[in-house]
Write a protein that holds these residues in place. Sequence first.
Motif, PDB file in Angstrom:
ATOM      1  N   VAL A 123       0.805  -1.228   0.000  1.00 61.84           N
ATOM      2  CA  VAL A 123       0.000   0.000   0.000  1.00 61.84           C
ATOM      3  C   VAL A 123       0.837   1.276   0.000  1.00 61.84           C
ATOM      4  CG1 VAL A 123      -1.967  -1.115   1.127  1.00 61.84           C
ATOM      5  CG2 VAL A 123      -0.227   0.026   2.527  1.00 61.84           C
ATOM      6  N   PHE A 124       2.129   1.166   0.342  1.00 63.33           N
ATOM      7  CA  PHE A 124       2.987   2.357   0.384  1.00 63.33           C
ATOM      8  C   PHE A 124       3.691   2.585  -0.953  1.00 63.33           C
ATOM      9  CE2 PHE A 124       5.112  -1.433   1.830  1.00 63.33           C
ATOM     10  CZ  PHE A 124       6.210  -1.488   0.991  1.00 63.33           C
ATOM     11  N   CYS A 125       3.518   1.662  -1.899  1.00 65.13           N
ATOM     12  CA  CYS A 125       4.370   1.635  -3.092  1.00 65.13           C
ATOM     13  C   CYS A 125       3.796   2.467  -4.243  1.00 65.13           C
ATOM     14  CB  CYS A 125       4.539   0.187  -3.544  1.00 65.13           C
ATOM     15  SG  CYS A 125       5.461   0.030  -5.073  1.00 65.13           S
ATOM     16  N   ASN A 126       4.652   3.264  -4.857  1.00 64.26           N
ATOM     17  CA  ASN A 126       4.234   3.982  -6.072  1.00 64.26           C
ATOM     18  C   ASN A 126       5.270   3.772  -7.178  1.00 64.26           C
ATOM     19  OD1 ASN A 126       6.308   5.563  -5.164  1.00 64.26           O
ATOM     20  ND2 ASN A 126       5.238   7.512  -5.388  1.00 64.26           N
ATOM     21  N   LEU A 127       5.868   2.576  -7.168  1.00 72.44           N
ATOM     22  CA  LEU A 127       6.953   2.324  -8.122  1.00 72.44           C
ATOM     23  C   LEU A 127       6.470   2.139  -9.558  1.00 72.44           C
ATOM     24  CD1 LEU A 127       9.429  -0.058  -6.252  1.00 72.44           C
ATOM     25  CD2 LEU A 127       9.686   2.357  -6.782  1.00 72.44           C
ATOM     26  N   ASN A 128       5.228   1.742  -9.735  1.00 77.60           N
ATOM     27  CA  ASN A 128       4.791   1.428 -11.105  1.00 77.60           C
ATOM     28  C   ASN A 128       3.589   2.271 -11.520  1.00 77.60           C
ATOM     29  OD1 ASN A 128       6.632  -0.865 -11.839  1.00 77.60           O
ATOM     30  ND2 ASN A 128       5.832  -1.573  -9.889  1.00 77.60           N
ATOM     31  N   ARG A 129       3.701   3.578 -11.289  1.00 73.78           N
ATOM     32  CA  ARG A 129       2.596   4.483 -11.634  1.00 73.78           C
ATOM     33  C   ARG A 129       2.438   4.601 -13.140  1.00 73.78           C
ATOM     34  NH1 ARG A 129       3.725  10.186  -9.790  1.00 73.78           N
ATOM     35  NH2 ARG A 129       1.514  10.400 -10.180  1.00 73.78           N
ATOM     36  N   GLN A 130       3.548   4.490 -13.853  1.00 73.71           N
ATOM     37  CA  GLN A 130       3.540   4.840 -15.274  1.00 73.71           C
ATOM     38  C   GLN A 130       3.113   3.685 -16.161  1.00 73.71           C
ATOM     39  OE1 GLN A 130       5.760   3.404 -13.765  1.00 73.71           O
ATOM     40  NE2 GLN A 130       7.454   2.688 -14.963  1.00 73.71           N
ATOM     41  N   TRP A 131       3.190   2.468 -15.629  1.00 73.65           N
ATOM     42  CA  TRP A 131       2.914   1.293 -16.460  1.00 73.65           C
ATOM     43  C   TRP A 131       2.479   0.169 -15.542  1.00 73.65           C
ATOM     44  CZ3 TRP A 131       5.651  -3.537 -17.566  1.00 73.65           C
ATOM     45  CH2 TRP A 131       5.214  -4.153 -18.744  1.00 73.65           C
ATOM     46  N   ARG A 132       1.293  -0.385 -15.787  1.00 75.41           N
ATOM     47  CA  ARG A 132       0.743  -1.380 -14.859  1.00 75.41           C
ATOM     48  C   ARG A 132       0.971  -2.807 -15.343  1.00 75.41           C
ATOM     49  NH1 ARG A 132      -0.318   1.767 -10.326  1.00 75.41           N
ATOM     50  NH2 ARG A 132      -1.364   3.646 -10.975  1.00 75.41           N
ATOM     51  N   GLY A 133       1.737  -2.972 -16.393  1.00 78.68           N
ATOM     52  CA  GLY A 133       1.926  -4.314 -16.940  1.00 78.68           C
ATOM     53  C   GLY A 133       2.989  -5.107 -16.192  1.00 78.68           C
ATOM     54  N   TYR A 134       3.189  -6.325 -16.640  1.00 79.58           N
ATOM     55  CA  TYR A 134       4.250  -7.156 -16.075  1.00 79.58           C
ATOM     56  C   TYR A 134       4.696  -8.171 -17.113  1.00 79.58           C
ATOM     57  CZ  TYR A 134       6.971 -10.283 -13.298  1.00 79.58           C
ATOM     58  OH  TYR A 134       8.014 -11.030 -12.828  1.00 79.58           O
ATOM     59  N   ARG A 135       5.967  -8.242 -17.380  1.00 75.66           N
ATOM     60  CA  ARG A 135       6.477  -9.299 -18.252  1.00 75.66           C
ATOM     61  C   ARG A 135       7.978  -9.483 -18.051  1.00 75.66           C
ATOM     62  NH1 ARG A 135       6.369  -7.471 -24.296  1.00 75.66           N
ATOM     63  NH2 ARG A 135       6.935  -5.272 -24.218  1.00 75.66           N
ATOM     64  N   ALA A 136       8.477 -10.619 -18.546  1.00 82.28           N
ATOM     65  CA  ALA A 136       9.866 -10.976 -18.242  1.00 82.28           C
ATOM     66  C   ALA A 136      10.557 -11.545 -19.472  1.00 82.28           C
ATOM     67  CB  ALA A 136       9.902 -11.996 -17.115  1.00 82.28           C
ATOM     68  N   LYS A 137      11.882 -11.446 -19.461  1.00 82.56           N
ATOM     69  CA  LYS A 137      12.685 -12.142 -20.469  1.00 82.56           C
ATOM     70  C   LYS A 137      12.808 -13.603 -20.046  1.00 82.56           C
ATOM     71  CE  LYS A 137      15.600  -8.116 -21.300  1.00 82.56           C
ATOM     72  NZ  LYS A 137      16.814  -7.434 -20.851  1.00 82.56           N
TER      73      LYS A 137
END
Length: 508
Positions: free
Chosen positions: A183-197
Amino acid sequence: TGLPARELAWVASRLAESFNQWFARVPWREYDLVGLSVCFNQLLASLATARRLKKEYPGLPIVFGGSALAPDMTEALAHHAGIDFCICGEGELPLLRLCRFLLQGENEIRLPAGEQAARSEPPRLAASPAVPAKTCQIPHLDHLPVPDYGDYFAELKQVFGPSAFIPVLPVELSRGCWWRRCVFCNLNRQWRGYRAKSGERMARELTVLAQRHRCLDFAFADNALPRRPRERLFHRLANTAQDYRFFAELRATDAKSFPRLARGGLARVQVGIEALSNSLLARLGKGTTVLANVYAMKQAVEAGIALEGNLILEFPGTSQAEINETLAAINLLMPYPPLAPATFFLGADSPVAREPRRFGIRAVHAHPYLRRLLPFSLPFGVLAYRGDRTRQQRLWRPVREALTAWQQAHRQRGGRCGLTWRAADSFLVIRQQRPDGTVLYHRLTSASARIYRRLASPTPLAELCAAFPRFPASELRGFLDELARKGCVFRQDDTYLALATHDKGESI
Ligand code: SF4
């Protein structure tokens, strides 16, 4: 900053001097577009550069992008700082389109969902969350080219000479966070996706980077290394002759993997410990428990990985009972490397900032520091708030003091773990160094020793009863609770964990 005014003025003048030198060195006229990053504390440096560029090269377009550039910042940046273009989220394809647009002299950028950005109009997003993400992203992260740090190394040589330091190279296995519930995190405000190599692609990338730049140290920029690709990657690394060393962020729930990751070169890990109270961890949205945190700390010590973890202090609404639980846990964890204090701050657009009343916060407003730093309002970084701050400062004071004592005790032990065990066939000796430096030994024999070794990972009492059927549950519980009282075992409900780490080399 905590610096006296005179020293601050000296730092500011040195910064201005080196900024001027750097600005004069760059052949700005050779460029058709200048890209500036916005990641955490880069914002002010990027704004200072943009302001100077707009003054000296007003026709040179500027694009902002980066992990901290959120869509709600772009309008203010365009209108108050003259930024021509902003790219939010994954930047590769939007940046390519922007370059084509500028090079081909077209007067608009065609965006995937039919949106357009015209040079004659106020600047617009080159990519926005309103545009279906897939259409402005490369299809798979494995298709990305290997990053080329050539310019950086050329500048390093130019500034520091041929024997400059060897840097730690940033690498990326995944983008975004699959958890996204803190609840304290604002690390991914710009992009809500998730993916990996894939792990295989990452291994190839490391080989290229190491060979090209002659570097052996890498820092994963991931929010948390993704499980499947990281296991494949580190398995490969463990079976090669490369002496790479890595930093990565992991969740406490990944603790079981630490020994395998260490064999592949993981040397430092940041684990989101954040709290040592179960109810507080639940309110923080961590999805972990105190037991999981303790196990992560123990696993890191045993695997020889330096764990960097924080304890969030003064979180709004913390109760006295949660403080007591935290202090009791710190008391047991004193033999391990200490956690660092991290006073809670209200991050813009974090879940707490979006629903402040749920966390007992009465009012939210722009932080006075940001108001002084920027001549315009920008929804960025840290916000100021009114709630139960004074009460929290008072409640958390003993925890702050306990953390300081923990750090001192760790220094006095020479950075070694203060709780270890060694064993022979039928017995086991636990060495316990207390914070005041005194050393206690606990000798466990036959079944007691076997039970203790069985607690290498969190073990429910029912499982122990099944493994040692000749002991009644009450007897086992009594034995384990006595070890917990002595600080050799951690107990959460009916699950137990041996706190002593296996000493494979040091003498008693
Ligand atoms: S703190 Fe880390 S794990 Fe939690 S939501 Fe943010 S990025 Fe994800």
